[in-house]
Design an enzyme around this catalytic site. Sequence first.
Site, PDB file in Angstrom:
ATOM      1  N   LYS B 129       0.840  -1.206   0.000  1.00 38.62           N
ATOM      2  CA  LYS B 129       0.000   0.000   0.000  1.00 38.62           C
ATOM      3  C   LYS B 129       0.871   1.251   0.000  1.00 38.62           C
ATOM      4  O   LYS B 129       0.590   2.223  -0.707  1.00 38.62           O
ATOM      5  CB  LYS B 129      -0.943  -0.019   1.215  1.00 38.62           C
ATOM      6  N   GLN B 173      -4.355  -1.431   9.938  1.00 39.13           N
ATOM      7  CA  GLN B 173      -4.229  -2.745   9.299  1.00 39.13           C
ATOM      8  C   GLN B 173      -4.829  -3.831  10.193  1.00 39.13           C
ATOM      9  O   GLN B 173      -4.490  -3.933  11.369  1.00 39.13           O
ATOM     10  CB  GLN B 173      -2.751  -3.041   8.996  1.00 39.13           C
ATOM     11  N   ASP B 196     -10.985   3.171   4.543  1.00 40.69           N
ATOM     12  CA  ASP B 196     -11.337   1.751   4.430  1.00 40.69           C
ATOM     13  C   ASP B 196     -12.865   1.557   4.430  1.00 40.69           C
ATOM     14  O   ASP B 196     -13.348   0.481   4.083  1.00 40.69           O
ATOM     15  CB  ASP B 196     -10.729   0.953   5.601  1.00 40.69           C
TER      16      ASP B 196
END
Lengths: 369, 369
Positions: B129, B173, B196
């Site tokens: 990422k 994460q 997200d």
Amino acid sequence: MMMMMHNGSRNLWKKMCLKPRILYLYSTNSLSTTLLNNSLRILGPDLPEIWIPNPSSPSRPPITHRSPFIFNHQEQTAAVIDGKMMADEIRSEIANEVSRMKNEIGKVPGLAVVLVGERKDSQIYVRKKIAACEEVGIMSLMTELPEDCTENEVLDAVSSYNVDPAVHGILVQLPLPQHMNEEKILNDVSLEKDVDGFHPVNMGNLAMTGRDPLFIPCTPKGCIELLLRSNVEIMGKKVVVIGRSNIAGLPTSLLLQRHHATVSVVHAFTKNPEKITREADIVISAAGVANLVRGHWLKPGAIVIDVGTNPVEDPDSESGYTLTGDVCYEEAIKVASAITPVPGGVGPMTIAMLLSNTLDSAKRAYRFT
Amino acid sequence: MMMMMHNGSRNLWKKMCLKPRILYLYSTNSLSTTLLNNSLRILGPDLPEIWIPNPSSPSRPPITHRSPFIFNHQEQTAAVIDGKMMADEIRSEIANEVSRMKNEIGKVPGLAVVLVGERKDSQIYVRKKIAACEEVGIMSLMTELPEDCTENEVLDAVSSYNVDPAVHGILVQLPLPQHMNEEKILNDVSLEKDVDGFHPVNMGNLAMTGRDPLFIPCTPKGCIELLLRSNVEIMGKKVVVIGRSNIAGLPTSLLLQRHHATVSVVHAFTKNPEKITREADIVISAAGVANLVRGHWLKPGAIVIDVGTNPVEDPDSESGYTLTGDVCYEEAIKVASAITPVPGGVGPMTIAMLLSNTLDSAKRAYRFT
């Protein structure tokens, strides 16, 4: 970029493509029109939900005056799930709990209703809810505002109930007048008092595995109560939910999935909804279309929960109309193994669940167990 | 209380009842055990999602090393949807936008990543990422915390990014270590920086008609981009989503419904998932089970999007494992009309969508159009 071989049948693919003859699935030409800032494109087109009846359906038998409890014994196979009776029992349990709360800590739950405008149906619903509160000992408050009031007046009413410690549930009666931002007003209801469960945080937590919403919307909660109290197993069953409104179809499908049903949602854009519905062990209809679900939509032995309460013209009735479900009852009772009547099915359970949510909220606020 | 006639077949009903011989659907005896304070009961049992393979399935062909682009032309009928190529294009579009933003207002988007612990797979994902950010000119920041850090240390990292005006996206994460409250930490991410899309408000607004989430979770957004850019019509199509995780299956089913697909969600408790899946025009598999979806699960001509990236032991590979999708690719390419490979399908699109969400967020923050 893409490989395509031509030795298989590609009929479905052709039918599904907007440009059936393109050879490349990924066309760079389409990029310029589908670039960034495309959240609306990604979120899908906002289209009205209009149900078009299937012209090939057999004609419906004439609507006749009938009590859900009087049938031709020769034809009926379905058990009637008596929502009114269940709701009566639940209300009596709630009354006992309210009375225990009052005796032990000197407090009662409080529900505040905000009603805007003079819609007849809204007035009737609100009156029913307030009467139900009174019956079980829940205190009710009400703010009535005229149709032409400002959004800020509604927000002020909500805010004052948000900070009132005697209020444990706030209900903004929908629909609001056109000139108001429903989303903004509903989002303003304190999460801890959102007894309708319409706040996006409650809806998100209902949707997500491992999260628990503070409140479950009343209609879905009532549907699940009807199933659970009727000893209907939900886990692993095929359930079709017809309709996907924010207040009924959507949260019902989310809640059923939490019960590990295999859920399919049928809506106005579904092709051949009869066929999909006919595969379901349990059918929950919340389309808001009178007599949409015909007998031939149902698998023999299916369980049918009818959320619809649709006014249908009836010159013989005093009010000029009769409330009719989404399900063609006369046909369905010959096919289903159990069914809720309209009225007397989901409706009374919805009001009972509102009382139940308000009681739960008060218990949480006072840490009363 | 209830009426039940006995002149129809009641087999299904009997099978569905926990107490098949009861005469009354609504038994007062069950009341005492299903009384109030029953939100857990109403929310459904919290059960682990364990997929059990169907023993009657034909045996799978041996896994062979293969590039998704080299096949036996005699057998393949499916077009390969090249997610890597699409993602490359999208990243290049994003790079152009970032560069335009930098030139016009002297700012660039910023993404902050919080990584807790030393999980190898998480480290690889985060590295990917961050590399993707660098490539398009998005500034990236990272907080690495040890496995045994406190929840408060994670919350502090999130809080400082919440108030940092140079940060437009925050990514925690997953999975977090067992001792942490994932829900609490994710809910702490500022709504405006939730790239997200895992905040319940974003999820609730994704679910509800007429509401728009600020961010759509990256994997579902990537799947829809793959379909839209491949000119696959979604409206009115039967779509089966396999799996219902909060990060993939659930939001994908919600997003597809916004596109007016008729969606069925298949999960570990679904009976006969093959049969339901075989009726779908579009299959999106996000179960996280290698080779779960066999060729005979698919309708000829179906479109298949494979979200799975499951490590499967592979002694010939340097790492000791190969990443494999949920779909048995060798079988599916002979049945489907189009399919995404693994790797090179949904994975690269997911990362591209993270960049796209971060760019959108920065544009919103700077009111840059």
